[in-house]
Design a protein around this motif. Structure first.
Motif, PDB file in Angstrom:
ATOM      1  N   HIS A   1      -0.296  -9.862  15.267  1.00  0.00           N
ATOM      2  CA  HIS A   1       0.485  -8.982  13.899  1.00  0.00           C
ATOM      3  C   HIS A   1       1.563  -9.374  14.414  1.00  0.00           C
ATOM      4  CE1 HIS A   1       2.348  -6.668  10.725  1.00  0.00           C
ATOM      5  NE2 HIS A   1       1.321  -6.949   9.970  1.00  0.00           N
TER       6      HIS A   1
ATOM      7  N   ASP B   1       5.713  -3.776   8.530  1.00  0.00           N
ATOM      8  CA  ASP B   1       4.920  -3.715   7.804  1.00  0.00           C
ATOM      9  C   ASP B   1       5.775  -2.319   7.069  1.00  0.00           C
ATOM     10  OD1 ASP B   1       2.520  -5.109   7.708  1.00  0.00           O
ATOM     11  OD2 ASP B   1       1.525  -3.816   8.767  1.00  0.00           O
TER      12      ASP B   1
ATOM     13  N   HIS C   1       1.413  -2.183   0.788  1.00  0.00           N
ATOM     14  CA  HIS C   1       2.907  -1.708   1.440  1.00  0.00           C
ATOM     15  C   HIS C   1       3.286  -3.670   1.440  1.00  0.00           C
ATOM     16  CE1 HIS C   1      -0.857  -4.018   3.995  1.00  0.00           C
ATOM     17  NE2 HIS C   1       0.749  -4.783   5.223  1.00  0.00           N
TER      18      HIS C   1
ATOM     19  N   ASP D   1       4.749  -6.825   3.621  1.00  0.00           N
ATOM     20  CA  ASP D   1       4.899  -7.883   5.152  1.00  0.00           C
ATOM     21  C   ASP D   1       5.277  -8.793   5.488  1.00  0.00           C
ATOM     22  OD1 ASP D   1       4.216  -8.820   7.138  1.00  0.00           O
ATOM     23  OD2 ASP D   1       1.604  -8.306   7.242  1.00  0.00           O
TER      24      ASP D   1
ATOM     25  N   ARG E   1       7.579 -12.021   7.162  1.00  0.00           N
ATOM     26  CA  ARG E   1       7.014 -12.509   8.177  1.00  0.00           C
ATOM     27  C   ARG E   1       8.310 -13.194   9.023  1.00  0.00           C
ATOM     28  NH1 ARG E   1       0.980 -12.211   9.555  1.00  0.00           N
ATOM     29  NH2 ARG E   1       0.678 -10.770   8.989  1.00  0.00           N
TER      30      ARG E   1
HETATM   31 ZN   LIG Z   1       1.069  -6.788   7.627  1.00  0.00          ZN
END
Ligand SMILES: [Zn+2]
Length: 266
Positions: free
Chosen positions: A165, A169, A245, A247, A249
Motif C-alpha cells: 500500500h 488513506d 475513503h 487514498d 499517493r
Molecule cells: Zn488506500
C-alpha cells in the motif's frame, strides 16, 4: 595557523571547476530529498538521470524499498561530485492472510486486459519530467479525517505478497471535497479504473506526482492547472475498496514516497 590554511587553499582546484550539491531531507525509505546544485549541472541517481531546474534545484524520491545505499552524482564541465548515501530502512506493517478462495487472490482473466491498459495510462502519466517548481509551494492534506491506512503496509494472501500500500488513506464520507495537495498540472483525470476507481493525477514538477483515488466526481480535467487547496474532486468509494475513503499517493519517477512526510501532522 592562518598561513597554513592559506597554503592549503592554494592547493585546492580553482573554484570555477568545482561542482557540488546539497541535499535536504531525511535519508530514509519513502523520503523526498530537496537538492541544490550549480546551474547547468547534470545530476544522476545511481544509473538514472535526475531532472534539474535551470537554477540547479532538483528532487530525489527514495522508494519504499530503496536499497541500503544509493549514489548521487552532480557533474558539470567534466567535474563530478559523487556521494554514496546510506538509506535508513523502515519497518512496514505486514499482514498474512491464508486460506482464502483462489478467486479472491487473482483477478479473473477477462479483467486482466483492462487492468493492463489502465496501468499503461498511469505509468505514462507518471513518466513526465516537466521542468517546473510547483512542488516548492509546499503541500497540504487533500482532505482531513481519521487515517485508515498507512504507507508501506502489505498483505500476503495465501503466501503471495500483494503490491504494498503506497498511499495514505483518509476515512472521509462520500462527497467530501478533495483538494489539490500542491500546485501543479493535472496529467490524468480518469473515471472508474478497476483498482483506483475515479482518479486525479497532479504533476508537481521535476518528476513528482500526486494521485488521488477512489473518487466519486471529478472537478478538473487532464491538462488543467491547479493550485494547492483547490477542490479537484469529491471523494467516494470507486474502484477496489471496502468503504469510502481517499487514498493519496505520491510518486517520483517510479519511486513511491510517503505522502505523510510532505505535510505537517493533521
Ligand atoms: Zn488506500
Amino acid at each position: 595557523m592562518r598561513i597554513l590554511l592559506v597554503a592549503f587553499a592554494l592547493l585546492l582546484p580553482l573554484p570555477a571547476a568545482a561542482v557540488e550539491f546539497t541535499l535536504q531531507g531525511e535519508l530514509k525509505q519513502g523520503a523526498l530529498l530537496y537538492g541544490q546544485t550549480l546551474p547547468g549541472a547534470a545530476v544522476m541517481l545511481d544509473d538514472s538521470t535526475v531532472p534539474v531546474a535551470p537554477d540547479g534545484r532538483f528532487l530525489i524520491g527514495l522508494d519504499r524499498d530503496a536499497p541500503a545505499s544509493v549514489t548521487v552524482m552532480a557533474g558539470r564541465d567534466g567535474v563530478i561530485d559523487a556521494r554514496t548515501l546510506e538509506i535508513q530502512p523502515r519497518d512496514y506493517d505486514i499482514q498474512r492472510i491464508d486460506g482464502l478462495p483462489p478467486e479472491q487472490v487473482t483477478p479473473p482473466q477477462e479483467l486482466l486486459d483492462r487492468i493492463a491498459r489502465e496501468r499503461e495510462q498511469l505509468v505514462a502519466a507518471r513518466l513526465s519530467e516537466r521542468i517546473a517548481a510547483d512542488w516548492a509551494g509546499g503541500f497540504a492534506w487533500p482532505a482531513t479525517g481519521r487515517i485508515s491506512g498507512v504507507y508501506g503496509s502489505q498483505r500476503i494472501l495465501n503466501g503471495e505478497p500483494r503490491q504494498p500500500h503506497y498511499g495514505v488513506d483518509v476515512a472521509v464520507p462520500e462527497g467530501t471535497p478533495v483538494r489539490a495537495p500542491g500546485d501543479g498540472v493535472v496529467v490524468l483525470a480518469a473515471e472508474d479504473f478497476f483498482y483506483q476507481g475515479t482518479l486525479v493525477m497532479i504533476d508537481h514538477g521535476l518528476g513528482l506526482k500526486s494521485t488521488l483515488m477512489h473518487l466519486s466526481k471529478l472537478e478538473v480535467k487532464t491538462g488543467d492547472v491547479v493550485t494547492k487547496g483547490q477542490v479537484v474532486a469529491l471523494s467516494g468509494k470507486s474502484g477496489r475498496v471496502t468503504g469510502a475513503h481517499l487514498d493519496w499517493r505520491v510518486n517520483w519517477l517510479g519511486n513511491w514516497i510517503d505522502p505523510a512526510q510532505l505535510v505537517p501532522p493533521m
